[in-house]
Design an enzyme around this catalytic site. Structure first.
Site, PDB file in Angstrom:
ATOM      1  N   PRO A 262       1.288  66.848  44.459  1.00 24.82           N
ATOM      2  CA  PRO A 262       2.683  66.650  44.836  1.00 24.82           C
ATOM      3  C   PRO A 262       3.358  65.602  43.958  1.00 24.82           C
ATOM      4  O   PRO A 262       2.740  64.610  43.579  1.00 24.82           O
ATOM      5  CB  PRO A 262       2.567  66.127  46.273  1.00 24.82           C
ATOM      6  CG  PRO A 262       1.244  65.420  46.307  1.00 24.82           C
ATOM      7  CD  PRO A 262       0.346  66.219  45.404  1.00 24.82           C
ATOM      8  N   GLY A 263       4.608  65.847  43.638  1.00 23.23           N
ATOM      9  CA  GLY A 263       5.404  64.866  42.916  1.00 23.23           C
ATOM     10  C   GLY A 263       6.662  64.567  43.698  1.00 23.23           C
ATOM     11  O   GLY A 263       6.770  63.563  44.408  1.00 23.23           O
ATOM     12  N   TYR A 304      18.951  68.855  34.477  1.00 20.39           N
ATOM     13  CA  TYR A 304      17.601  69.333  34.150  1.00 20.39           C
ATOM     14  C   TYR A 304      16.872  69.861  35.371  1.00 20.39           C
ATOM     15  O   TYR A 304      16.026  70.735  35.252  1.00 20.39           O
ATOM     16  CB  TYR A 304      16.768  68.185  33.565  1.00 20.39           C
ATOM     17  CG  TYR A 304      17.225  67.732  32.216  1.00 20.39           C
ATOM     18  CD1 TYR A 304      17.362  68.649  31.174  1.00 20.39           C
ATOM     19  CD2 TYR A 304      17.510  66.398  31.969  1.00 20.39           C
ATOM     20  CE1 TYR A 304      17.773  68.227  29.931  1.00 20.39           C
ATOM     21  CE2 TYR A 304      17.915  65.978  30.716  1.00 20.39           C
ATOM     22  CZ  TYR A 304      18.050  66.895  29.698  1.00 20.39           C
ATOM     23  OH  TYR A 304      18.445  66.479  28.469  1.00 20.39           O
ATOM     24  N   CYS A 330      31.363  58.666  27.249  1.00 20.36           N
ATOM     25  CA  CYS A 330      32.610  59.265  26.779  1.00 20.36           C
ATOM     26  C   CYS A 330      32.564  60.781  26.771  1.00 20.36           C
ATOM     27  O   CYS A 330      33.510  61.426  26.347  1.00 20.36           O
ATOM     28  CB  CYS A 330      32.935  58.742  25.384  1.00 20.36           C
ATOM     29  SG  CYS A 330      33.179  56.964  25.390  1.00 20.36           S
ATOM     30  N   ASP A 331      31.436  61.366  27.202  1.00 19.31           N
ATOM     31  CA  ASP A 331      31.330  62.828  27.191  1.00 19.31           C
ATOM     32  C   ASP A 331      31.974  63.409  28.448  1.00 19.31           C
ATOM     33  O   ASP A 331      31.732  62.927  29.560  1.00 19.31           O
ATOM     34  CB  ASP A 331      29.843  63.212  27.145  1.00 19.31           C
ATOM     35  CG  ASP A 331      29.660  64.705  26.962  1.00 19.31           C
ATOM     36  OD1 ASP A 331      30.630  65.463  27.142  1.00 19.31           O
ATOM     37  OD2 ASP A 331      28.531  65.107  26.640  1.00 19.31           O
TER      38      ASP A 331
HETATM   39  C1  LIG Z   1       5.660  68.792  37.699  1.00 19.58           C
HETATM   40  C2  LIG Z   1       4.291  69.110  38.134  1.00 19.58           C
HETATM   41  C3  LIG Z   1       3.845  68.744  39.407  1.00 19.58           C
HETATM   42  C4  LIG Z   1       4.733  68.135  40.457  1.00 19.58           C
HETATM   43  O1  LIG Z   1       5.520  69.126  41.018  1.00 19.58           O
HETATM   44  P1  LIG Z   1       6.514  68.816  42.253  1.00 19.58           P
HETATM   45  O2  LIG Z   1       7.214  70.112  42.461  1.00 19.58           O
HETATM   46  O3  LIG Z   1       7.405  67.704  41.813  1.00 19.58           O
HETATM   47  O4  LIG Z   1       5.684  68.446  43.410  1.00 19.58           O
HETATM   48  C5  LIG Z   1       2.519  68.997  39.727  1.00 19.58           C
HETATM   49  N1  LIG Z   1       1.683  69.591  38.846  1.00 19.58           N
HETATM   50  C6  LIG Z   1       2.071  69.960  37.615  1.00 19.58           C
HETATM   51  C7  LIG Z   1       1.098  70.593  36.706  1.00 19.58           C
HETATM   52  C8  LIG Z   1       3.398  69.750  37.219  1.00 19.58           C
HETATM   53  O5  LIG Z   1       3.792  70.139  36.000  1.00 19.58           O
END
Ligand SMILES: *Cc1c(COP(=O)(O)O)cnc(C)c1O
Length: 392
Positions: A262-263, A304, A330-331
């Protein structure tokens, strides 16, 4: 005797936000490690028995890494810089995996020298890089499962086709690299767990087939990330979101160890973005407020990452009318939102962006000379006050 700890302060309370901006300046990203711990524990609870590895990419900040390590979590590293950060913070290498499917030999060597032993590959050329290394490694082979409805489809660029998996696993075994297991990432900020479940079941069958051919232990399944958080569009809570996935995991053979990376879910809600109004102008019947943070800074995720952060002013008041929030550069594309109901603001007023921990600070630029937001990490250990960490 245990030292008495003061209760955690809530750094997202208005008085605390003002105090922190007074002390550390603007733009500021307030990182609340207590909220981070809460997210980590909720996800761990929703996925019992799953080993969590925090993916550094959304927010590679030392305070985040330290908090995750203190929770007993692992790290998902994908570049030499991320390996260095983990190493500098004293992460146990046994709790780190390297998950980038395409690596330079030096990236592999750096991770290996640190002590990482689990890597990911998704194609025959990459396997060759593991053929004659100074230390034994184990591979997770990444399989692609397209998720066209995810906010970010992460299988367009990486992962082998399901039909390619067994030939790839045979090649790995022939090169003397055991296949430890499989991995996938169905995309970030997905709406429900149906793709996770389908991918898990397909991978379970592939693991069984590879194991039958004795291509390696074949007992690890890495289900990636993708767990969603609230932006402008609210999403399901993590427990109901994960329930079908947890059920599918329970149905796996006992020997299969499940990992997740998880991120966003872990870090997103733990950060509040704070920007200041630099100036304002009345244009086309609307107030334009020019902030010291924008699309080239912390709000780059709106481009992004396709995210829409809930924004509001710290000052409350009536009447509210639709206003434009613009970034400092300024963009002319540097506009955060053009229809936010806001009270009348003046230079120096603060504007808040919620759930801004993931894919914001990590990908911000210094375009036009506007620096990235300062990160202030609060509640690093329960009861500790605010402290600025080195920006690395
Ligand atoms: C970006 C990434 C994550 C994290 O993904 P989330 O959707 O932010 O939880 C985990 N594993 C890999 C390989 C990634 O590229």
């Amino acid at each position: 005797m245990r030292p008495r700890r003061a209760p955690c302060t809530d750094p997202f309370q208005p008085a605390e936000i003002r105090r922190l901006v007074g002390e550390f300046g603007s733009p500021l990203m307030i990182l609340d490690c207590e909220r981070l711990r809460a997210q980590w524990r909720k996800l761990a609870h929703a996925l019992p028995g799953v080993a969590l590895y925090y993916a550094l990419k959304p927010m590679p900040h030392p305070a985040v890494v330290e908090t995750v390590l203190a929770e007993g979590g692992g790290l998902d590293l994908a570049s030499s810089a991320e390996v260095q950060l983990a190493q500098r913070l004293g992460a146990p290498p046994g709790r780190c995996i390297h998950t980038h499917p395409i690596k330079r030999p030096a990236d592999i060597a750096n991770a290996l020298a640190f002590g990482v032993r689990t890597f990911v590959a998704d194609n025959p050329d990459e396997l060759e890089k593991f053929a004659a290394l100074p230390a034994p490694v184990e591979l997770l082979l990444r399989v692609a499962f397209r998720a066209p409805h995810a906010m970010c489809d992460l299988s367009r660029k990486f992962g082998c086709e399901v039909a390619e998996l067994l030939p790839l696993a045979r090649r790995a075994a022939a090169l003397g690299v055991p296949v430890r297991g499989l991995s996938f990432h169905v995309g970030s900020q997905v709406r429900d767990a149906s793709m996770h479940v389908a991918a898990l079941q397909t991978c379970a069958a592939l693991l069984r087939a590879a194991r039958r051919e004795r291509l390696g232990p074949c007992d690890v399944l890495d289900i990636g990330g993708g767990f969603p958080i609230d932006y402008a569009q609210p999403v399901a809570d993590i427990a109901p979101f994960c329930a079908p996935l947890a059920a599918a995991i329970r149905a796996l053979p006992r020997r299969v160890r499940v990992l997740a990376e998880p991120g966003r879910y872990v870090i997103g809600p733990a950060v509040l973005g704070v920007a200041s109004v630099m100036g304002r102008a009345r244009r086309g019947g609307r107030w334009w407020y020019y902030l010291d943070d924008g699309l080239y800074g912390s709000y780059n995720g709106q481009l992004y990452d396709h995210a829409r952060y809930p924004v509001d002013s710290l000052r409350d008041g009536a009447p509210r009318e639709p206003a434009v929030l613009a970034g400092p550069t300024c963009d002319s594309i540097d506009v955060i939102a053009d229809d936010v109901p806001l009270p009348h603001l003046r230079a120096g007023d603060l504007v808040l962006g919620r759930n801004m921990g993931a894919y914001t600070w990590s990908s911000a630029t210094r375009f036009n000379g506007y620096p990235r937001a300062t990160v202030v990490a609060v509640n690093r250990t329960p009861g500790e006050g605010a402290r600025v960490l080195p920006l690395s």
